[in-house]
Design a protein around this motif. Sequence first.
Motif, short mmCIF file in Angstrom:
data_model
loop_
_atom_site.label_atom_id
_atom_site.label_comp_id
_atom_site.label_asym_id
_atom_site.label_seq_id
_atom_site.Cartn_x
_atom_site.Cartn_y
_atom_site.Cartn_z
N ARG A 1 -55.92 -40.45 13.73
CA ARG A 1 -56.74 -39.27 13.47
C ARG A 1 -55.88 -38.01 13.35
NH1 ARG A 1 -61.88 -40.73 17.41
NH2 ARG A 1 -63.19 -41.65 15.78
N LEU A 2 -54.83 -37.93 14.16
CA LEU A 2 -53.91 -36.80 14.02
C LEU A 2 -53.25 -36.81 12.65
CD1 LEU A 2 -52.06 -36.46 17.47
CD2 LEU A 2 -53.81 -34.97 16.51
N GLN A 3 -52.82 -38.00 12.20
CA GLN A 3 -52.22 -38.13 10.88
C GLN A 3 -53.19 -37.66 9.79
OE1 GLN A 3 -50.26 -41.88 9.80
NE2 GLN A 3 -50.04 -42.34 11.97
N LEU A 4 -54.45 -38.11 9.91
CA LEU A 4 -55.45 -37.74 8.91
C LEU A 4 -55.69 -36.23 8.89
CD1 LEU A 4 -58.03 -40.62 9.48
CD2 LEU A 4 -56.75 -40.21 7.37
N MET A 5 -55.83 -35.63 10.08
CA MET A 5 -56.10 -34.19 10.12
C MET A 5 -54.89 -33.39 9.64
SD MET A 5 -59.18 -34.24 10.91
CE MET A 5 -59.44 -32.48 11.00
N GLU A 6 -53.68 -33.82 10.00
CA GLU A 6 -52.48 -33.13 9.52
C GLU A 6 -52.35 -33.27 8.01
OE1 GLU A 6 -49.30 -34.81 11.75
OE2 GLU A 6 -49.78 -33.71 13.59
N LYS A 7 -52.68 -34.47 7.51
CA LYS A 7 -52.61 -34.69 6.06
C LYS A 7 -53.64 -33.81 5.34
CE LYS A 7 -51.28 -36.86 2.31
NZ LYS A 7 -49.90 -36.87 1.83
N LEU A 8 -54.85 -33.74 5.88
CA LEU A 8 -55.88 -32.93 5.26
C LEU A 8 -55.49 -31.45 5.21
CD1 LEU A 8 -59.07 -34.54 6.84
CD2 LEU A 8 -58.45 -34.58 4.42
N SER A 9 -54.68 -31.03 6.19
CA SER A 9 -54.23 -29.62 6.20
C SER A 9 -53.13 -29.37 5.19
CB SER A 9 -53.74 -29.25 7.61
OG SER A 9 -52.52 -29.92 7.92
N ARG A 10 -52.49 -30.44 4.69
CA ARG A 10 -51.35 -30.26 3.78
C ARG A 10 -51.69 -30.50 2.31
NH1 ARG A 10 -48.70 -33.53 7.66
NH2 ARG A 10 -48.66 -35.25 6.15
N ILE A 11 -52.70 -31.33 2.05
CA ILE A 11 -52.97 -31.69 0.66
C ILE A 11 -53.67 -30.56 -0.07
CG2 ILE A 11 -53.03 -34.16 1.14
CD1 ILE A 11 -56.02 -34.08 1.19
N SER A 12 -53.67 -30.66 -1.38
CA SER A 12 -54.28 -29.63 -2.22
C SER A 12 -55.76 -29.49 -1.93
CB SER A 12 -54.07 -29.99 -3.69
OG SER A 12 -54.88 -29.19 -4.52
N SER A 13 -56.24 -28.24 -1.99
CA SER A 13 -57.67 -28.00 -1.77
C SER A 13 -58.52 -28.62 -2.84
CB SER A 13 -57.94 -26.49 -1.71
OG SER A 13 -57.35 -25.94 -0.55
N GLY A 14 -57.91 -29.02 -3.97
CA GLY A 14 -58.66 -29.69 -5.01
C GLY A 14 -59.29 -30.99 -4.52
N TYR A 15 -58.67 -31.62 -3.53
CA TYR A 15 -59.24 -32.86 -2.96
C TYR A 15 -60.61 -32.59 -2.36
CZ TYR A 15 -59.93 -36.82 0.15
OH TYR A 15 -60.46 -37.90 0.81
N PHE A 16 -60.77 -31.44 -1.69
CA PHE A 16 -62.03 -31.13 -1.02
C PHE A 16 -63.11 -30.73 -2.01
CE2 PHE A 16 -58.52 -30.31 1.86
CZ PHE A 16 -58.89 -31.08 2.96
N THR A 17 -62.70 -30.28 -3.20
CA THR A 17 -63.68 -29.92 -4.22
C THR A 17 -64.48 -31.13 -4.65
OG1 THR A 17 -62.22 -28.16 -5.00
CG2 THR A 17 -63.99 -28.84 -6.48
N GLY A 18 -63.81 -32.28 -4.77
CA GLY A 18 -64.48 -33.49 -5.23
C GLY A 18 -64.88 -34.44 -4.13
N THR A 19 -64.78 -34.02 -2.87
CA THR A 19 -65.11 -34.90 -1.74
C THR A 19 -66.04 -34.16 -0.79
OG1 THR A 19 -62.88 -35.83 -1.90
CG2 THR A 19 -64.15 -36.36 0.08
N THR A 20 -67.14 -34.78 -0.40
CA THR A 20 -68.10 -34.12 0.48
C THR A 20 -67.61 -34.13 1.92
OG1 THR A 20 -69.35 -36.15 0.97
CG2 THR A 20 -69.99 -34.90 -1.00
N GLN A 21 -68.17 -33.20 2.71
CA GLN A 21 -67.83 -33.16 4.14
C GLN A 21 -68.26 -34.45 4.82
OE1 GLN A 21 -69.37 -29.60 6.06
NE2 GLN A 21 -68.94 -28.37 4.26
#
Length: 600
Positions: A106-126
């Motif tokens: 979970r730490l890896q996932l949250m750290e990764k989410l903080s580093r990747i492009s915000s474009g990923y969140f545009t096409g992915t729901t919460q």
Amino acid sequence: MKEKTKKEKQGHARLFELAGARKNKLTLACLLSVLSSAARIVPFFTIYGVVVELLAHYTAPAEADQGKILALCAITFGAALVYGVCAYASSAISHTAAYEIIYELRLQLMEKLSRISSGYFTGTTQGAIKKIVSDDSDQIEAFLAHHLCEIAAAIATPVFTLLYLFFMDWRLALVTLLPICISLWMLSSCLRQPDKAALQAELHDAQERMQGTVVEYIHGMSVVKVFNRTLSAFRRYEGDLNHFTDVVERTARANARPMGAYYAFFGAQLLFLLPAALLLIPTADSYLDFLPVILLFFLVGGGLKEPLENMMQMVILSSRILEGVRRMDNILRQPEPDQEGTGNPTAFDVEFSNVEFAYTKGIPVVDHVSFRLPQGTVTGLVGPSGGGKSTLAQLLLRFYEPQAGSIRIGGVDIRDIPPDRLADLVAYVFQDSVLFTDTIENNIRMGNTAATMAEVEQAAKNAGIHEVIQALPKGYQTVVGRDNAYLSGGEKQRLAIARVFLKDAPIVILDEATAYADAENEAKIQAAFAKLARNKTVLMIAHRLKTVERADQLLVMERGRLVGAGTHEKLLDSCATYQKLVEANQRRDRWSIGKGVVRA
């Protein structure tokens, strides 16, 4: 010679790769589980030994070997003790390893989410992200903590049992094995079908969409209540819920026949054993010797169903878990901005050079835009909605990567600046500020965790929010949203500005920062901006032109293009788009309601 690209692992191999250094603990837990399963079946064989001894002396029970019977009882007790100790140790070790693995994952996932492009969140729901980080990881934890050892035991128990049964009578052992082989063949045939794998993927997709819509529905609950709409009125939620139900139903129907046949054959050992035993009795050398063997097969053969059934359930469950692992990898393997840059600007002017960007291919949002923000100046960025203003600001922060052109700070391309250094150089005030459920102090400290308390308070004073904080129940230790402490939109915005003051970055972006403020709060926010802008390079995105009329320069965006640049007076003479914006602002300022009549 070209190096071979390392092949990315999939399925169970990937799951154990994620386990990392905890693989040894999991291996030990499985070995202990196997040992406990071996100890668990010992009583069946000791009972068989006691029955043989008693039947051998059924005419004179007193002549039975009491020492042998007591020894068998002692072995039974010892086996029960070994089973209990090994089962407990296996469970403790597997749970510890599973919790450690999921914690790190979970730490890896949250750290990764903080580093990747915000474009990923545009096409992915919460909801989809929540499902992956929370629900899918919970399933993996349960698999590692419980099911992995259960699978090891479920494999070991039948293997040990069948080896012993083959030793006792290979013919009855084959009969015992026959329904198991038929049921396993049916199950594997079912699981190997491509449409079944496609259904599992569709089931995950449907669940993600449904959870994403649930989150959106909850966020929009105030709108639903204000307009007195029923749940069915929220069409997308209803549609996603119905789609999820449909996928579950289709999955159940697709598996109904093969799984029904699987369960029918899986528990049919006794059905096969009884006629086989009746056929073999006449060929036995000794009825007295063969009767305990038949009894053993009836006792143990029927007991094979439980561990094998557990194993099959885990196999079926693992297909869902591995789909969750695949979706986690979709996050963990997302490309991220280059971390190896060495650029370190010493000047803080900003230059966009022929920048292009599109969220959807062929539909440019930023189209060949070039401009310069001189160091220590304030630049207003204006234009109609959808013109690309916020996207330009986000490109500067590398929320997205431009598809063409370059962005430079102090002459250094931002792609050559390490992300951490870029984050230190640029501060951003969003139009909709986000506060965390934490103390006021910690919310401000997001700008600089190493700041002293005096610096935190000074930042709050500069943002014009210090007096409001002091009036809260616990001052700076008040938890936002708790302790009966609720801030207005303007107060939240000033708290966000305090973060920027504390960060003291040389470049500041203000994105519609007064959009939701009332007149009083807007005046205080503008006063805070005046202090914040001193000796900094400021880009201020605004719809209210009065807030940027006195800027050193104004940039006008329309449909992704820069259509004007200059001072307020210059643009009034030379830019038609700016003239329309000014006229629209003037009409808005004259707008009023009086005696039931709207005037503009």
